[in-house]
Design a protein around this motif. Structure first.
Motif, PDB file in Angstrom:
ATOM      1  N   TYR A 190      13.412   6.285  10.227  1.00  0.00           N
ATOM      2  CA  TYR A 190      12.902   6.504   8.876  1.00  0.00           C
ATOM      3  C   TYR A 190      13.899   7.303   8.052  1.00  0.00           C
ATOM      4  O   TYR A 190      14.129   7.024   6.871  1.00  0.00           O
ATOM      5  CB  TYR A 190      11.570   7.251   8.917  1.00  0.00           C
ATOM      6  CG  TYR A 190      10.407   6.440   9.427  1.00  0.00           C
ATOM      7  CD1 TYR A 190      10.085   5.209   8.871  1.00  0.00           C
ATOM      8  CD2 TYR A 190       9.614   6.918  10.470  1.00  0.00           C
ATOM      9  CE1 TYR A 190       9.001   4.470   9.324  1.00  0.00           C
ATOM     10  CE2 TYR A 190       8.528   6.188  10.937  1.00  0.00           C
ATOM     11  CZ  TYR A 190       8.219   4.976  10.367  1.00  0.00           C
ATOM     12  OH  TYR A 190       7.163   4.246  10.816  1.00  0.00           O
ATOM     13  N   ASP A 192      -4.242   0.760   8.806  1.00  0.00           N
ATOM     14  CA  ASP A 192      -5.375   0.264   8.015  1.00  0.00           C
ATOM     15  C   ASP A 192      -5.364  -1.251   7.901  1.00  0.00           C
ATOM     16  O   ASP A 192      -6.403  -1.905   8.039  1.00  0.00           O
ATOM     17  CB  ASP A 192      -5.343   0.892   6.615  1.00  0.00           C
ATOM     18  CG  ASP A 192      -5.690   2.373   6.625  1.00  0.00           C
ATOM     19  OD1 ASP A 192      -6.269   2.836   7.626  1.00  0.00           O
ATOM     20  OD2 ASP A 192      -5.371   3.066   5.636  1.00  0.00           O
ATOM     21  N   ASP A 227       0.826  -1.212   0.000  1.00  0.00           N
ATOM     22  CA  ASP A 227       0.000   0.000   0.000  1.00  0.00           C
ATOM     23  C   ASP A 227       0.855   1.254   0.000  1.00  0.00           C
ATOM     24  O   ASP A 227       0.504   2.255  -0.637  1.00  0.00           O
ATOM     25  CB  ASP A 227      -0.931   0.011   1.220  1.00  0.00           C
ATOM     26  CG  ASP A 227      -1.987  -1.080   1.166  1.00  0.00           C
ATOM     27  OD1 ASP A 227      -2.228  -1.617   0.072  1.00  0.00           O
ATOM     28  OD2 ASP A 227      -2.557  -1.401   2.228  1.00  0.00           O
ATOM     29  N   ALA A 228       1.967   1.215   0.746  1.00  0.00           N
ATOM     30  CA  ALA A 228       2.839   2.387   0.860  1.00  0.00           C
ATOM     31  C   ALA A 228       3.939   2.417  -0.198  1.00  0.00           C
ATOM     32  O   ALA A 228       4.709   3.377  -0.254  1.00  0.00           O
ATOM     33  CB  ALA A 228       3.465   2.438   2.258  1.00  0.00           C
ATOM     34  N   SER A 275       4.561   8.956   7.199  1.00  0.00           N
ATOM     35  CA  SER A 275       3.155   8.842   7.592  1.00  0.00           C
ATOM     36  C   SER A 275       2.401   7.860   6.712  1.00  0.00           C
ATOM     37  O   SER A 275       1.482   7.174   7.179  1.00  0.00           O
ATOM     38  CB  SER A 275       2.484  10.215   7.551  1.00  0.00           C
ATOM     39  OG  SER A 275       2.519  10.762   6.250  1.00  0.00           O
ATOM     40  N   ASP A 276       2.760   7.754   5.423  1.00  0.00           N
ATOM     41  CA  ASP A 276       2.077   6.812   4.530  1.00  0.00           C
ATOM     42  C   ASP A 276       2.233   5.383   5.036  1.00  0.00           C
ATOM     43  O   ASP A 276       1.272   4.597   5.017  1.00  0.00           O
ATOM     44  CB  ASP A 276       2.641   6.921   3.111  1.00  0.00           C
ATOM     45  CG  ASP A 276       2.217   8.200   2.419  1.00  0.00           C
ATOM     46  OD1 ASP A 276       1.262   8.843   2.896  1.00  0.00           O
ATOM     47  OD2 ASP A 276       2.844   8.557   1.404  1.00  0.00           O
ATOM     48  N   PHE A 277       3.426   5.058   5.495  1.00  0.00           N
ATOM     49  CA  PHE A 277       3.672   3.711   6.001  1.00  0.00           C
ATOM     50  C   PHE A 277       2.903   3.468   7.295  1.00  0.00           C
ATOM     51  O   PHE A 277       2.260   2.424   7.471  1.00  0.00           O
ATOM     52  CB  PHE A 277       5.172   3.519   6.228  1.00  0.00           C
ATOM     53  CG  PHE A 277       5.523   2.223   6.911  1.00  0.00           C
ATOM     54  CD1 PHE A 277       5.286   1.008   6.305  1.00  0.00           C
ATOM     55  CD2 PHE A 277       6.076   2.231   8.188  1.00  0.00           C
ATOM     56  CE1 PHE A 277       5.602  -0.186   6.945  1.00  0.00           C
ATOM     57  CE2 PHE A 277       6.398   1.058   8.833  1.00  0.00           C
ATOM     58  CZ  PHE A 277       6.155  -0.162   8.207  1.00  0.00           C
ATOM     59  N   SER A 278       2.946   4.434   8.193  1.00  0.00           N
ATOM     60  CA  SER A 278       2.245   4.284   9.466  1.00  0.00           C
ATOM     61  C   SER A 278       0.743   4.135   9.261  1.00  0.00           C
ATOM     62  O   SER A 278       0.090   3.298   9.898  1.00  0.00           O
ATOM     63  CB  SER A 278       2.521   5.499  10.364  1.00  0.00           C
ATOM     64  OG  SER A 278       1.844   5.384  11.585  1.00  0.00           O
ATOM     65  N   ILE A 279       0.167   4.926   8.349  1.00  0.00           N
ATOM     66  CA  ILE A 279      -1.263   4.830   8.063  1.00  0.00           C
ATOM     67  C   ILE A 279      -1.596   3.490   7.436  1.00  0.00           C
ATOM     68  O   ILE A 279      -2.619   2.865   7.758  1.00  0.00           O
ATOM     69  CB  ILE A 279      -1.687   5.993   7.143  1.00  0.00           C
ATOM     70  CG1 ILE A 279      -1.591   7.317   7.907  1.00  0.00           C
ATOM     71  CG2 ILE A 279      -3.108   5.786   6.626  1.00  0.00           C
ATOM     72  CD1 ILE A 279      -1.802   8.540   7.040  1.00  0.00           C
ATOM     73  N   ALA A 280      -0.735   2.999   6.541  1.00  0.00           N
ATOM     74  CA  ALA A 280      -0.969   1.701   5.906  1.00  0.00           C
ATOM     75  C   ALA A 280      -0.947   0.582   6.937  1.00  0.00           C
ATOM     76  O   ALA A 280      -1.769  -0.351   6.878  1.00  0.00           O
ATOM     77  CB  ALA A 280       0.086   1.455   4.827  1.00  0.00           C
ATOM     78  N   ASP A 329       8.566  10.878   3.963  1.00  0.00           N
ATOM     79  CA  ASP A 329       7.246  11.017   4.590  1.00  0.00           C
ATOM     80  C   ASP A 329       6.805   9.659   5.125  1.00  0.00           C
ATOM     81  O   ASP A 329       6.157   8.873   4.427  1.00  0.00           O
ATOM     82  CB  ASP A 329       6.224  11.549   3.579  1.00  0.00           C
ATOM     83  CG  ASP A 329       4.879  11.830   4.238  1.00  0.00           C
ATOM     84  OD1 ASP A 329       4.758  11.604   5.451  1.00  0.00           O
ATOM     85  OD2 ASP A 329       3.945  12.273   3.533  1.00  0.00           O
TER      86      ASP A 329
END
Length: 521
Positions: free
Chosen positions: A412, A429, A213-214, A421-426, A419
């Protein structure tokens, strides 16, 4: 769809979309299925305006917007007036399709001038000729049955009847809407419950999906070392009140027979939040007792909290939250005032809702009603009578991080991820269970790094003189309780209530020195 018809008007009600259309002596032309571009036509009467027909119509045409492409004098049914044609542009808000749109309007005045007759038709360009012909044919078919005062009397009766019908329709629609809302809530509850019970893919499968996803598959090994082992907790179903010692959130606590519901230094009872049976916790990354019950309480404005540990062999007594608990908490708050010298709440001498208050030598207050002690809680907000059992699953969590030198975690930055945040959000989810609130144990939560939270806990320890646990590195997240769900807590601005404990205390089942805070926004 519900249609009510009378000789003077018809009313069409659509409960699904909660809208009502009234056709006063009108003919409605519709295409099926109806769209934003379907032609519509209607005729109605009104009392004369104070302005002249020409001036009134001119102002109305200006207010309608669009471009006036025609305005002409007409005569129908022995009445003179004007007809206009306005070109505009209409957009269907669902499909975003745009079309040229025409609005036809006619105003006719009765011979005695007491009554005005209005007619409108709205149509898109491809059907303009057809509908314009029908519109003029409709006007030519008008035959006046009443004139003068008789028209006004008939209109008054019709308007009263219409108002009555509309009121009945409104009541019916509100009932239908309430039923639909309840059905929707039940369906959503069932769907959430099913999702909360559904089997999960393995930890590694979900981790790989988050990487995809990321777009970070090439950094798998390094990122696998960054994520933290976590235990996810989600509400599974309503708890059986006859069974004590269940892991659950909401309701009332299960306490040993010799342990009272905890109170703060003022004597106010702490609000109960949740309890966790440690035997339910899988693959814990931190050392905790293998069994026993830890129960969580909170006090005024989240400035006071309590975590109780009960050994597994203790005999538990269930406690409930009374129906009038909120009202009692509000009444009690009106009977006390903060004493800045004593640094505690004291009675202000008022009596509210039949309550009485007494104070012991230590300054702790006790509230009674008709001589019977009652629980006066520290907060009027954190109540939940809907006890929900908790499901535990192995999970992962990742530091959120923010773009930029100061906020981007070094782990990181070392990987060249600008960035994170994309990985953390993925990760969040892919490791989410169902649609309800995501409670958790261990790991990391929120946008701040774990080190920042550990420093906050260490500062709290220092302020309280706990020098043996004042090192930041020893603190970890014991529990995060999220707002919402069937338990329906709302911490701060619908945030998370986070409890932290030091490894030294957790290993010996000592939860008397925890640190807690609410993170929201």
């Amino acid at each position: 769809m519900k249609l009510v018809e009378t000789p003077e008007f018809s009313i069409e009600a659509n409960p699904m979309f909660e809208n009502v259309r009234v056709f006063a002596g009108s003919i409605g032309l519709r295409h099926h299925p109806e769209t934003a571009f379907s032609p519509q036509m209607s005729v109605w009467s009104s009392k004369r305006e104070r302005k002249s027909p020409e001036k009134w119509l001119g102002e109305r045409l200006k207010d309608d917007g669009g471009k006036i492409v025609e305005r002409k004098t007409v005569t129908f049914a022995g009445m003179t007036g004007e007809m206009s044609k306005i070109k505009d542009r209409l957009e269907d808000w669902e499909t975003k399709e745009k079309r040229d749109w025409y609005r036809l309007r006619a105003l006719l005045v009765s011979a005695d001038g007491s009554t005005w007759y209005h007619a409108t038709a709205m149509v898109s360009a491809p059907e303009l000729v057809e509908i314009e012909t029908d519109f003029e044919r409709l006007l030519g078919s008008i035959r006046l049955k009443l004139e003068g005062d008789a028209v006004n009397e008939a209109r008054a009766v019709a308007e009263a009847e219409r108002a009555a019908v509309l009121e009945r329709l409104k009541d019916n629609m509100e009932q239908v809407s309430a039923i639909r809302i309840q059905q929707s809530h039940e369906e959503r509850r069932a769907a959430n419950a099913a999702a909360a019970k559904a089997p999960l893919a393995s930890i590694e499968e979900r981790f790989d999906e988050a990487l995809a996803d990321a777009g970070l598959q090439d950094k798998r090994e390094a990122l696998r070392q960054i994520v933290m082992p976590t235990v996810a907790m989600v509400e599974r179903n309503a708890a059986n009140g006859d069974i004590t010692g269940l892991s659950r959130i909401g309701g009332g606590p299960d306490l040993p027979a010799n342990v009272d519901w905890p109170r703060d230094d003022n004597g106010l009872h702490l609000n109960y939040l949740a309890q966790i049976n440690l035997a339910d916790v899988p693959d814990r990354p931190e050392e905790l007792p293998a069994s026993g019950l830890i129960s969580f309480f909170t006090g005024t404005d989240y400035t006071d909290w309590r975590v109780l540990y009960t050994p597994a062999d203790a005999t538990l007594t269930p406690h409930t939250v009374s129906e009038d608990a909120v009202d009692t908490a509000i009444s009690a708050s009106q009977m006390i005032v903060w004493d800045s010298d004593l640094k505690r709440f004291v009675p202000n001498g008022q009596a509210v809702d039949g309550l009485s208050v007494s104070t012991d030598e230590a300054g702790r207050m006790t509230f009674t009603r008709d001589g019977v002690p009652v629980r006066a809680f520290a907060s009027e907000y954190e109540f939940s009578r809907s006890a929900q059992t908790l499901r535990f699953e192995r999970s992962l969590s990742a530091p959120f991080g923010q773009p930029g030198e100061n906020n981007n975690p070094k782990v990181y930055a070392d990987l060249g991820i600008e960035d994170p945040s994309d990985f953390s959000i993925a990760i969040g989810d892919r490791f989410k269970i169902g649609d309800g609130p995501q409670h958790q144990m261990f790991g990391i939560t929120g946008v701040r790094e774990l080190s920042a939270l550990q420093k906050m806990a260490a500062k709290h320890a220092t302020q309280n003189g706990w020098s043996d646990i004042s090192a930041p590195d020893g603190w970890f997240i014991l529990v995060k309780l999220a707002s919402g769900g069937e338990a329906d807590f709302s911490f701060g601005d619908h945030g998370d209530y986070i409890f932290m404990v030091h490894r030294k205390d957790a290993a010996r089942a000592d939860f008397s020195r925890v640190y807690a805070f609410v993170e929201s926004g």
